[in-house]
Design a protein around this motif. Structure first.
Motif, mmCIF file in Angstrom:
data_model
loop_
_atom_site.group_PDB
_atom_site.id
_atom_site.type_symbol
_atom_site.label_atom_id
_atom_site.label_comp_id
_atom_site.label_asym_id
_atom_site.label_seq_id
_atom_site.Cartn_x
_atom_site.Cartn_y
_atom_site.Cartn_z
ATOM 1 N N UNK A 1 36.608 60.400 97.281
ATOM 2 C CA UNK A 1 36.518 60.940 96.195
ATOM 3 C C UNK A 1 34.954 60.862 95.497
ATOM 4 N N UNK A 2 33.986 60.190 95.956
ATOM 5 C CA UNK A 2 33.127 59.708 95.671
ATOM 6 C C UNK A 2 32.223 61.240 96.164
ATOM 7 N N UNK A 3 32.151 62.172 97.526
ATOM 8 C CA UNK A 3 31.468 63.117 97.786
ATOM 9 C C UNK A 3 31.659 64.405 96.132
ATOM 10 N N UNK A 4 32.558 64.992 95.386
ATOM 11 C CA UNK A 4 32.608 65.904 94.815
ATOM 12 C C UNK A 4 31.717 65.382 93.876
ATOM 13 N N UNK A 5 31.944 63.553 93.220
ATOM 14 C CA UNK A 5 31.428 63.385 91.920
ATOM 15 C C UNK A 5 30.239 63.614 91.649
ATOM 16 N N UNK A 6 29.841 62.788 93.152
ATOM 17 C CA UNK A 6 27.909 63.426 94.115
ATOM 18 C C UNK A 6 27.648 64.706 93.070
ATOM 19 N N UNK A 7 27.693 66.000 94.052
ATOM 20 C CA UNK A 7 27.994 66.829 93.983
ATOM 21 C C UNK A 7 27.914 67.560 92.599
ATOM 22 N N UNK B 1 27.652 53.389 94.118
ATOM 23 C CA UNK B 1 28.223 54.383 93.228
ATOM 24 C C UNK B 1 28.645 54.794 91.922
ATOM 25 N N UNK B 2 29.317 53.365 91.428
ATOM 26 C CA UNK B 2 29.562 53.371 90.324
ATOM 27 C C UNK B 2 29.136 54.214 89.066
ATOM 28 N N UNK B 3 27.884 52.743 89.432
ATOM 29 C CA UNK B 3 26.262 52.993 88.270
ATOM 30 C C UNK B 3 25.725 53.989 88.265
ATOM 31 N N UNK B 4 25.140 54.440 89.961
ATOM 32 C CA UNK B 4 25.046 55.714 89.632
ATOM 33 C C UNK B 4 25.259 56.726 89.145
ATOM 34 N N UNK C 1 20.122 61.679 86.931
ATOM 35 C CA UNK C 1 20.038 63.113 86.813
ATOM 36 C C UNK C 1 20.322 63.915 88.462
ATOM 37 N N UNK C 2 20.131 64.383 88.717
ATOM 38 C CA UNK C 2 19.738 66.149 89.698
ATOM 39 C C UNK C 2 20.262 64.758 91.352
ATOM 40 N N UNK C 3 18.727 64.250 91.200
ATOM 41 C CA UNK C 3 18.374 63.685 91.836
ATOM 42 C C UNK C 3 19.560 62.300 92.330
ATOM 43 N N UNK C 4 19.960 61.602 91.626
ATOM 44 C CA UNK C 4 21.316 60.379 91.366
ATOM 45 C C UNK C 4 21.708 60.706 92.490
ATOM 46 N N UNK C 5 22.489 62.564 92.345
ATOM 47 C CA UNK C 5 24.078 63.064 92.958
ATOM 48 C C UNK C 5 23.493 62.862 94.235
ATOM 49 N N UNK C 6 22.476 63.045 94.472
ATOM 50 C CA UNK C 6 21.981 63.170 96.190
ATOM 51 C C UNK C 6 21.636 61.588 97.060
ATOM 52 N N UNK C 7 21.233 60.986 95.732
ATOM 53 C CA UNK C 7 21.729 59.025 96.574
ATOM 54 C C UNK C 7 22.861 59.325 96.051
ATOM 55 N N UNK C 8 23.835 59.504 95.695
ATOM 56 C CA UNK C 8 25.243 59.262 96.109
ATOM 57 C C UNK C 8 25.520 60.199 97.067
ATOM 58 N N UNK D 1 27.784 59.351 102.779
ATOM 59 C CA UNK D 1 28.104 58.998 103.875
ATOM 60 C C UNK D 1 27.746 58.555 104.222
ATOM 61 N N UNK D 2 27.119 57.075 104.466
ATOM 62 C CA UNK D 2 27.003 56.067 105.043
ATOM 63 C C UNK D 2 28.033 55.490 104.743
ATOM 64 N N UNK D 3 29.296 55.359 103.851
ATOM 65 C CA UNK D 3 30.217 54.317 103.903
ATOM 66 C C UNK D 3 31.403 55.200 104.369
ATOM 67 N N UNK D 4 31.424 57.037 104.756
ATOM 68 C CA UNK D 4 32.279 57.314 105.854
ATOM 69 C C UNK D 4 32.121 57.284 107.219
#
Length: 168
Positions: A14-20, A129-132, A142-149, A154-157
């Motif tokens: 669920x968080x992967x597309x949100x991060x992207x 992840x919720x905060x970011x 912004x975009x840097x937060x997306x890549x951190x997400x 990946x860590x949680x996967x």
């Protein structure tokens, strides 16, 4: 397989597309619609955990965390239907704080159980992840937060697969 493995993997998906979407690589509306789907399936999972379906006893702590995460995913997806993005992000901020506290609590009661430590760590990372994911709605990050997400997903996967394969 640990019972928390599938919810952890589902949260990651669920968080992967949100991060992207935060990184600007996928359309936000598609990510929000997928978040609603993940929220509904996670909420159903929480109901099953609360009822003890297929288990020896109900797991109320996991049901609370999974249910809260399900509602959070639904809230994250509601802007696709015209809801105010800042209001929904405020819900995500408060849920992130709850997940940070819950994850720290679960890690503190691990007492030699690596699986419980993994679950606590996953919940704590989901709080981050919720905060970011929520802060860009307020003009922070912004975009840097997306890549951190994406990195934290990946860590949680990896944690989810460790729980699935019994590597604890």
């Amino acid at each position: 397989m640990h019972p928390a493995a599938l919810p952890v993997l589902l949260f990651s998906l669920g968080f992967l597309p949100i991060g992207l979407a935060v990184a600007g690589k996928v359309p936000a509306k598609g990510a929000q619609l997928l978040a609603i789907f993940v929220g509904i399936t996670t909420f159903i999972t929480a109901c099953l955990l609360y009822s003890g379906f297929g288990m020896d006893a109900p797991d109320y702590l996991s049901a609370a965390v999974v249910g809260t995460a399900g509602v959070t995913f639904i809230a994250a997806g509601l802007p696709a239907f015209g809801a105010d993005g800042k209001s929904m992000s405020a819900v995500d901020v408060w849920t992130g704080i709850m997940l940070l506290v819950a994850g720290a609590y679960v890690m503190s009661i691990a007492a030699g159980s690596t699986a419980t430590l993994y679950v606590g760590l996953a919940v704590f990372v989901f709080g981050i992840l919720c905060e970011l994911a929520a802060l860009p709605a307020f003009g922070i990050g912004g975009a840097s937060f997306g890549w951190l997400i994406v990195l934290l997903v990946i860590v949680n996967t990896l944690l989810a697969y460790a729980l699935m394969l019994g590597l604890y």
